[in-house]
Design an enzyme around this catalytic site. Structure first.
Site, PDB file in Angstrom:
ATOM      1  N   ALA A  56     -48.751 -62.337   3.968  1.00 26.78           N
ATOM      2  CA  ALA A  56     -48.978 -62.758   5.244  1.00 26.78           C
ATOM      3  C   ALA A  56     -49.616 -61.933   5.963  1.00 26.78           C
ATOM      4  O   ALA A  56     -49.550 -60.614   6.075  1.00 26.78           O
ATOM      5  CB  ALA A  56     -47.453 -62.739   5.994  1.00 26.78           C
ATOM      6  N   ILE A  82     -47.661 -57.389   3.424  1.00 26.37           N
ATOM      7  CA  ILE A  82     -48.576 -57.501   4.785  1.00 26.37           C
ATOM      8  C   ILE A  82     -50.190 -57.340   4.429  1.00 26.37           C
ATOM      9  O   ILE A  82     -50.436 -56.328   3.917  1.00 26.37           O
ATOM     10  CB  ILE A  82     -48.345 -56.435   5.604  1.00 26.37           C
ATOM     11  CG1 ILE A  82     -46.787 -56.190   6.002  1.00 26.37           C
ATOM     12  CG2 ILE A  82     -49.171 -56.553   6.907  1.00 26.37           C
ATOM     13  CD1 ILE A  82     -46.203 -57.503   6.598  1.00 26.37           C
ATOM     14  N   LYS A  83     -50.681 -58.468   4.792  1.00 23.69           N
ATOM     15  CA  LYS A  83     -52.340 -58.372   4.328  1.00 23.69           C
ATOM     16  C   LYS A  83     -52.870 -57.868   5.774  1.00 23.69           C
ATOM     17  O   LYS A  83     -52.851 -58.236   6.713  1.00 23.69           O
ATOM     18  CB  LYS A  83     -52.559 -59.858   4.147  1.00 23.69           C
ATOM     19  CG  LYS A  83     -53.496 -60.245   3.073  1.00 23.69           C
ATOM     20  CD  LYS A  83     -53.856 -61.660   2.926  1.00 23.69           C
ATOM     21  CE  LYS A  83     -54.639 -61.911   1.491  1.00 23.69           C
ATOM     22  NZ  LYS A  83     -55.060 -63.288   1.728  1.00 23.69           N
ATOM     23  N   ILE A  84     -53.795 -56.856   5.216  1.00 21.15           N
ATOM     24  CA  ILE A  84     -54.444 -56.161   6.163  1.00 21.15           C
ATOM     25  C   ILE A  84     -56.000 -55.996   5.941  1.00 21.15           C
ATOM     26  O   ILE A  84     -56.398 -56.033   5.039  1.00 21.15           O
ATOM     27  CB  ILE A  84     -54.007 -54.650   6.302  1.00 21.15           C
ATOM     28  CG1 ILE A  84     -52.592 -54.377   6.263  1.00 21.15           C
ATOM     29  CG2 ILE A  84     -54.769 -53.834   7.073  1.00 21.15           C
ATOM     30  CD1 ILE A  84     -51.943 -54.443   7.826  1.00 21.15           C
TER      31      ILE A  84
END
Ligand code: G3P
Length: 214
Positions: A56, A82-84
């Site tokens: 996400a 967590i997509k950063i």
């Protein structure tokens, strides 16, 4: 090589989950926007369909803001990744999140330098974008070469960050990902349907079907 599906479309994920070959899901702001629903609601539903890493993406900004959102998203499910985005603020955020045991996927990666920084920050995954690099360089091997170079750099130092081959446009990209040694390929639904097809397979099936009718 593990296979993830690159979509936020629940119907596609539901169908793909029946194949028995999907180990995770990646989404991004464009894919979420296509569904016209709140990211939290979509991601929560995805966690009920696939038992594996579910990426996400947080909104790109200052590290503090991305970290705050990341902690909120991570509460949804233990499979949340967590997509950063690949920015210095993103690297700062990954450095903090990795120390708190929150899995991260650094996205929009287009160079070995970027991949090395993501790994140094403690990223769980890094996502080199094959298709967009091919498009930008007008070189159908650019994405493949990038994957090979990141694989070599990571293996030189026994880096544990997993490489997710992303921005896959066609079956050749999936094959290049495997040949380059990517840990994972995240593939759109329509490309999976292309991957299973081959004209000689179709021809052989036709011959067998006719034989079975004799
Ligand atoms: O979701 C990350 C990446 O796979 C998106 O690729 O270039 O098709 O938008 P793209």
């Amino acid at each position: 090589m593990k296979l993830f599906i690159d979509t936020a479309n629940l119907a596609e994920i539901k169908t793909a989950s029946t194949w028995g070959i999907i180990s995770g899901v990646t989404t991004n702001p464009s894919l979420i926007a296509k569904e016209g629903r709140n990211i939290v609601d979509v991601i929560k539903e995805i966690t009920t369909l696939i038992d594996g890493p579910i990426s996400a993406e947080v909104q790109e900004g200052l590290a503090e803001a991305m970290i705050e959102t990341a902690f909120d998203y991570a509460k949804m499910h233990s499979n949340i990744v967590i997509k950063i985005p690949m920015t210095m603020e993103g690297i700062k955020a990954v450095s903090v999140l990795s120390k708190h045991g929150i899995k991260t996927n650094v996205t929009l990666c287009f160079s070995v330098s970027q991949a090395m920084m993501a790994a140094k920050a403690g990223a769980t995954f890094v996502s080199p974008f094959m298709g967009r690099l091919d498009d930008a360089t007008n070189n159908p091997e650019a994405g493949y070469e990038l994957l090979q170079d990141i694989r070599l750099a990571y293996d030189n130092y026994h880096i544990q960050t997993e490489i997710i081959a992303a921005s896959i446009r066609h079956p050749l990209h999936a094959e290049q990902a495997a040949l380059a040694g990517a840990d994972i390929a995240t593939i759109p639904y329509k490309v999976f349907l292309q991957m299973i097809e081959h004209p000689l397979t179709a021809k052989g099936l036709d011959i067998f079907r006719k034989a079975e009718k004799q």
